[in-house]
Motif scaffolding. Sequence first.
Motif, PDB file in Angstrom:
ATOM      1  N   VAL A 106     -12.909  -0.035 -50.980  1.00  0.00           N
ATOM      2  CA  VAL A 106     -13.713  -0.190 -49.769  1.00  0.00           C
ATOM      3  C   VAL A 106     -15.099   0.407 -50.007  1.00  0.00           C
ATOM      4  N   GLU A 107     -16.131  -0.323 -49.655  1.00  0.00           N
ATOM      5  CA  GLU A 107     -17.486   0.223 -49.632  1.00  0.00           C
ATOM      6  C   GLU A 107     -17.860   0.450 -48.178  1.00  0.00           C
ATOM      7  N   ALA A 108     -18.466   1.589 -47.881  1.00  0.00           N
ATOM      8  CA  ALA A 108     -18.774   1.909 -46.489  1.00  0.00           C
ATOM      9  C   ALA A 108     -19.972   2.835 -46.387  1.00  0.00           C
ATOM     10  N   GLN A 109     -20.553   2.849 -45.198  1.00  0.00           N
ATOM     11  CA  GLN A 109     -21.667   3.736 -44.887  1.00  0.00           C
ATOM     12  C   GLN A 109     -21.134   4.933 -44.103  1.00  0.00           C
ATOM     13  N   VAL A 110     -21.314   6.118 -44.653  1.00  0.00           N
ATOM     14  CA  VAL A 110     -20.736   7.333 -44.092  1.00  0.00           C
ATOM     15  C   VAL A 110     -21.704   7.989 -43.096  1.00  0.00           C
ATOM     16  N   ARG A 111     -21.153   8.389 -41.963  1.00  0.00           N
ATOM     17  CA  ARG A 111     -21.927   9.115 -40.951  1.00  0.00           C
ATOM     18  C   ARG A 111     -21.192  10.408 -40.616  1.00  0.00           C
ATOM     19  N   PHE A 112     -21.770  11.540 -41.001  1.00  0.00           N
ATOM     20  CA  PHE A 112     -21.189  12.838 -40.678  1.00  0.00           C
ATOM     21  C   PHE A 112     -21.549  13.206 -39.237  1.00  0.00           C
ATOM     22  N   ASP A 113     -20.593  13.831 -38.548  1.00  0.00           N
ATOM     23  CA  ASP A 113     -20.816  14.192 -37.152  1.00  0.00           C
ATOM     24  C   ASP A 113     -19.890  15.353 -36.800  1.00  0.00           C
ATOM     25  N   GLU A 114     -20.458  16.479 -36.421  1.00  0.00           N
ATOM     26  CA  GLU A 114     -19.641  17.636 -36.051  1.00  0.00           C
ATOM     27  C   GLU A 114     -18.677  17.294 -34.916  1.00  0.00           C
ATOM     28  N   ALA A 115     -19.105  16.399 -34.026  1.00  0.00           N
ATOM     29  CA  ALA A 115     -18.247  16.021 -32.902  1.00  0.00           C
ATOM     30  C   ALA A 115     -16.978  15.300 -33.353  1.00  0.00           C
ATOM     31  N   LEU A 116     -16.994  14.766 -34.573  1.00  0.00           N
ATOM     32  CA  LEU A 116     -15.825  14.059 -35.103  1.00  0.00           C
ATOM     33  C   LEU A 116     -14.852  14.975 -35.829  1.00  0.00           C
ATOM     34  N   THR A 117     -15.254  16.210 -36.104  1.00  0.00           N
ATOM     35  CA  THR A 117     -14.441  17.083 -36.960  1.00  0.00           C
ATOM     36  C   THR A 117     -13.056  17.313 -36.375  1.00  0.00           C
ATOM     37  N   ASP A 146     -10.208  27.734 -35.775  1.00  0.00           N
ATOM     38  CA  ASP A 146     -11.647  27.660 -35.531  1.00  0.00           C
ATOM     39  C   ASP A 146     -12.432  27.922 -36.819  1.00  0.00           C
ATOM     40  N   ALA A 147     -11.951  28.859 -37.624  1.00  0.00           N
ATOM     41  CA  ALA A 147     -12.622  29.147 -38.891  1.00  0.00           C
ATOM     42  C   ALA A 147     -12.553  27.940 -39.823  1.00  0.00           C
ATOM     43  N   MET A 148     -11.415  27.269 -39.838  1.00  0.00           N
ATOM     44  CA  MET A 148     -11.252  26.083 -40.670  1.00  0.00           C
ATOM     45  C   MET A 148     -12.201  24.975 -40.220  1.00  0.00           C
ATOM     46  N   LEU A 149     -12.294  24.773 -38.908  1.00  0.00           N
ATOM     47  CA  LEU A 149     -13.168  23.729 -38.382  1.00  0.00           C
ATOM     48  C   LEU A 149     -14.629  23.985 -38.769  1.00  0.00           C
ATOM     49  N   GLY A 150     -14.992  25.236 -38.865  1.00  0.00           N
ATOM     50  CA  GLY A 150     -16.361  25.561 -39.233  1.00  0.00           C
ATOM     51  C   GLY A 150     -16.684  25.266 -40.686  1.00  0.00           C
ATOM     52  N   ALA A 151     -15.647  25.179 -41.518  1.00  0.00           N
ATOM     53  CA  ALA A 151     -15.850  24.962 -42.953  1.00  0.00           C
ATOM     54  C   ALA A 151     -15.825  23.495 -43.342  1.00  0.00           C
ATOM     55  N   ILE A 152     -15.443  22.633 -42.414  1.00  0.00           N
ATOM     56  CA  ILE A 152     -15.340  21.203 -42.712  1.00  0.00           C
ATOM     57  C   ILE A 152     -16.200  20.412 -41.738  1.00  0.00           C
ATOM     58  N   ILE A 153     -16.340  19.139 -42.016  1.00  0.00           N
ATOM     59  CA  ILE A 153     -17.084  18.267 -41.107  1.00  0.00           C
ATOM     60  C   ILE A 153     -16.438  16.893 -41.091  1.00  0.00           C
ATOM     61  N   GLY A 154     -16.348  16.330 -39.890  1.00  0.00           N
ATOM     62  CA  GLY A 154     -15.767  15.010 -39.747  1.00  0.00           C
ATOM     63  C   GLY A 154     -16.773  13.915 -40.056  1.00  0.00           C
ATOM     64  N   PHE A 155     -16.247  12.759 -40.397  1.00  0.00           N
ATOM     65  CA  PHE A 155     -17.134  11.620 -40.660  1.00  0.00           C
ATOM     66  C   PHE A 155     -16.418  10.312 -40.352  1.00  0.00           C
ATOM     67  N   GLU A 156     -17.225   9.326 -40.057  1.00  0.00           N
ATOM     68  CA  GLU A 156     -16.746   7.960 -39.898  1.00  0.00           C
ATOM     69  C   GLU A 156     -17.489   7.103 -40.907  1.00  0.00           C
ATOM     70  N   ALA A 157     -16.767   6.221 -41.550  1.00  0.00           N
ATOM     71  CA  ALA A 157     -17.367   5.341 -42.557  1.00  0.00           C
ATOM     72  C   ALA A 157     -17.255   3.903 -42.079  1.00  0.00           C
ATOM     73  N   GLN A 158     -18.386   3.246 -41.881  1.00  0.00           N
ATOM     74  CA  GLN A 158     -18.403   1.854 -41.444  1.00  0.00           C
ATOM     75  C   GLN A 158     -18.266   0.947 -42.655  1.00  0.00           C
ATOM     76  N   VAL A 159     -17.231   0.127 -42.643  1.00  0.00           N
ATOM     77  CA  VAL A 159     -16.917  -0.722 -43.792  1.00  0.00           C
ATOM     78  C   VAL A 159     -17.959  -1.830 -43.949  1.00  0.00           C
ATOM     79  N   THR A 160     -18.464  -1.970 -45.161  1.00  0.00           N
ATOM     80  CA  THR A 160     -19.409  -3.042 -45.477  1.00  0.00           C
ATOM     81  C   THR A 160     -18.820  -4.056 -46.452  1.00  0.00           C
ATOM     82  N   ALA A 161     -17.792  -3.674 -47.200  1.00  0.00           N
ATOM     83  CA  ALA A 161     -17.167  -4.608 -48.143  1.00  0.00           C
ATOM     84  C   ALA A 161     -15.756  -4.130 -48.473  1.00  0.00           C
ATOM     85  N   ILE A 162     -14.871  -5.088 -48.673  1.00  0.00           N
ATOM     86  CA  ILE A 162     -13.482  -4.800 -49.053  1.00  0.00           C
ATOM     87  C   ILE A 162     -13.115  -5.680 -50.242  1.00  0.00           C
TER      88      ILE A 162
END
Length: 202
Positions: A106-117, A146-162
């Motif tokens: 899968v090829e995708a465009q990644v968008r990091f967002d703290e709200a997604l974590t 809470d400490a774990m959440l602070g060390a990571i970040i959520g992301f969504e990847a929009q698929v551009t090719a499969i």
Amino acid sequence: MTDPLFARYGNEDVRRLIAQYPLSWVMAPGAPVETATLLPMLGLYGEDGRLTGLLGHMSRRRTLHTLLCESPTAHFLFTGPQAYVSPQHSGRRNWGPTWNYAALRVEAQVRFDEALTEIAVRRLVDACEAGRDKPWQPAELGGRYDAMLGAIIGFEAQVTAIDATFKLAQDEDDAVLRELVEAHPDETMRSWIRALNRDRLD
């Protein structure tokens, strides 16, 4: 180049592969191989069942995080079921052995967002804990959560090719196909062979 027979698959096959084999190699194109990272992913799907995105999380300290912040294109490589297939399983001694497998690229465009974590973590936990008598919940970590959440970040990847390869006996004649479905010792492999040859086995 993938044999056209092995490139015939449906949305349900992609969904099943990601659900059963969610651990994916994630890499930034052109980056050093050591920056590639294994991450469990969740598929996001459109109303028609087509894979439209991937949801996940990663450590903020990973080099891959820095690379994808600078250039958001990422490749996700999923490896599905795989097994050696012996001539014994085909019922023919003059039949050459092979290896059956399924893989999804899968090829995708990644968008990091703290709200997604936290969303990404909770959805992954819910998916992995589903069916247990007492599903575990992140809140059971207490203050460490809470400490774990602070060390990571959520992301969504929009698929551009499969691009996928489902090499699961589609090139075999009917007699060998039915023998493989009956004789191969790997139950998971048998189920995937049945699924990708459903039109010939029904």
